[in-house]
Design an enzyme around this catalytic site. Structure first.
Site, PDB file in Angstrom:
ATOM      1  N   CYS A   1      -1.284   8.659   4.700  1.00 20.31           N
ATOM      2  CA  CYS A   1      -1.330   8.432   3.255  1.00 20.31           C
ATOM      3  C   CYS A   1      -2.723   8.728   2.713  1.00 20.31           C
ATOM      4  O   CYS A   1      -2.885   8.983   1.520  1.00 20.31           O
ATOM      5  CB  CYS A   1      -0.921   7.002   2.929  1.00 20.31           C
ATOM      6  SG  CYS A   1      -1.815   5.757   3.874  1.00 20.31           S
TER       7      CYS A   1
ATOM      8  N   GLU B   1       0.889  -1.164   0.000  1.00 20.92           N
ATOM      9  CA  GLU B   1       0.000   0.000   0.000  1.00 20.92           C
ATOM     10  C   GLU B   1       0.923   1.208   0.000  1.00 20.92           C
ATOM     11  O   GLU B   1       1.714   1.388   0.918  1.00 20.92           O
ATOM     12  CB  GLU B   1      -0.916  -0.022   1.226  1.00 20.92           C
ATOM     13  CG  GLU B   1      -1.945   1.095   1.235  1.00 20.92           C
ATOM     14  CD  GLU B   1      -1.529   2.262   2.111  1.00 20.92           C
ATOM     15  OE1 GLU B   1      -1.136   3.312   1.549  1.00 20.92           O
ATOM     16  OE2 GLU B   1      -1.563   2.132   3.336  1.00 20.92           O
TER      17      GLU B   1
END
Length: 398
Positions: A192, A158
């Site tokens: 993020c 990710e």
């Protein structure tokens, strides 16, 4: 919570959900592991050794989830925390090893690794032929680097995000301001999934009410260190430098500060939140991830234009829309390019099982299965054909 606060600058309201998420990962991946043995006609083959390389911005939840998923899928792990959060990682792995021992397993199937030379030894670790798989949460460039070490290395990653939230004239503006501020400045914008951009459609772009509330909500945030109970936004992980420092101090062509960030102490880690106005589509700020307490405002005329601006970045991790119009919501869902979509709410935070987390485009590398989702363990090993036993116990051919 104390270690997260003292080492990674996590305020209590940001750290507490991480503990809950780690617990959820433990229960959920244990349940999903049982299902690996019940796939008709296929046998799951666990990896022998998985390297876990988690981030510093979620120093407990993501490391725990990555480590527990690999262990649940039957792999031994080498757990290498981010250097900025090695103490948090040590707490996580200590608890995991204790749990293994209590259940009668060899605790050494979960090893804690701290590297004295991140570059040289990190290269040797990732490229070692005995490593079967890597679970990474970090920059897309890091995933590229890992792949360059070993072209055949399975990586489940990710990666980065450049996320935005659209506000249309049909939105509840009070709720929109609240969610924009929380999404942009939670953990000092070091998520993020953080909202780095807000895209204002039509009359929202000229709304004095929206502008005033956005400024007031941002300026009212109490900035400080987590040891102060009143702190709402803490420090950045390290003294701002490079790209982040540029984002906090320099403006692009035609941009202006709606709220200019201010360095609040000599460490260079504590900054007040900033909002840059008149960001242009296609500009450096529009397309670049800065990972800090900065929000940019882009104005467009229509929702279709807003979606094009939202999709123009290389990443596709999270995206948001504030609109009470069902047709607008439907159009947005059908056209936006991101892995996690949020309507009339903030765009950070995901609940295990209910909101599996993972992105599109440069925000995901590997199998694309989402953390905290029903398919995540499937990608943590390999599969081979097996004989399928029918309801009467007889072996059936293909």
């Amino acid at each position: 919570l104390e270690v997260m606060a003292s080492e990674a600058g996590k305020t209590l309201d940001q750290g507490d959900p991480e503990v809950s998420e780690a617990i959820d990962f433990a229960h959920y991946y244990a349940e999903r592991a049982r299902e690996l043995d019940t796939v008709p006609g296929a046998e799951f083959v666990p990896s022998t050794l998985t390297v876990i390389t988690p981030p510093w911005n979620f120093p407990v939840a993501i490391p725990a989830g990555s480590a527990l998923s690999a262990l649940a899928a039957g792999s031994a792990i080498l757990f290498k925390p981010a250097p900025q959060a090695s103490r948090c990682g040590a707490v996580v792995i200590k608890l995991i090893r204790q749990a293994l021992e209590e259940k009668g397993h060899d605790a050494d199937i979960a090893k804690f690794v701290v590297l004295s030379d991140e570059s040289r030894l990190g290269t040797k670790l990732i490229s070692d032929a005995r490593v079967d798989r890597v679970i990474l949460t970090g920059a897309f460039e890091t995933a590229e680097l890992f792949r360059s070490f070993r072209q055949d290395l399975p990586i489940l990653a990710e990666t980065s995000g450049k996320n935005s939230l659209i506000v249309t004239p049909s939105a509840d503006l009070d709720l929109a301001v609240k969610d924009v501020v929380n999404s942009a400045f939670g953990h000092a914008g070091q998520k993020c999934s953080a909202a780095s951009l807000v895209i204002l459609v039509g009359s929202v772009g000229t709304s004095e009410r929206f502008r005033r509330q956005l400024v007031d909500a941002t300026k009212s945030l109490v900035v400080g260190y987590p040891r102060q109970a009143t702190t709402q936004m803490g420090p950045v992980i390290e003294s701002a430098q490079g790209k982040l420092l540029s984002g906090l101090t320099e403006l692009g062509a035609g941009e202006s500060w709606l709220i200019e960030p201010v360095k609040m102490d000599e460490t260079g880690k504590l900054w007040s939140p900033g909002i840059r106005d008149n960001v242009k589509p296609g500009s450096e700020y529009h397309l670049t991830e800065y990972f800090g307490p900065i929000l940019g405002i882009i104005r467009v005329k229509t929702l279709a234009e807003a979606v094009r601006v939202q999709n123009a970045v290389d990443y596709g991790l999270t995206a948001g829309l504030h609109s009470l119009d069902m047709d607008e919501q439907r159009y947005w869902v059908e056209n936006v390019q991101a892995g996690n979509l949020y309507i009339n709410r903030g765009i950070t935070g995901a609940i295990v099982r209910r909101q599996p987390f993972g992105g599109w485009k440069r925000s995901a590398v590997g199998a694309g299965t989402k953390a905290g989702g029903p398919n995540y363990l499937i990608g943590l090993g390999t599969w081979r054909k097996s004989k399928y036993r029918g309801t009467q116990g007889r072996e059936l051919t293909d």
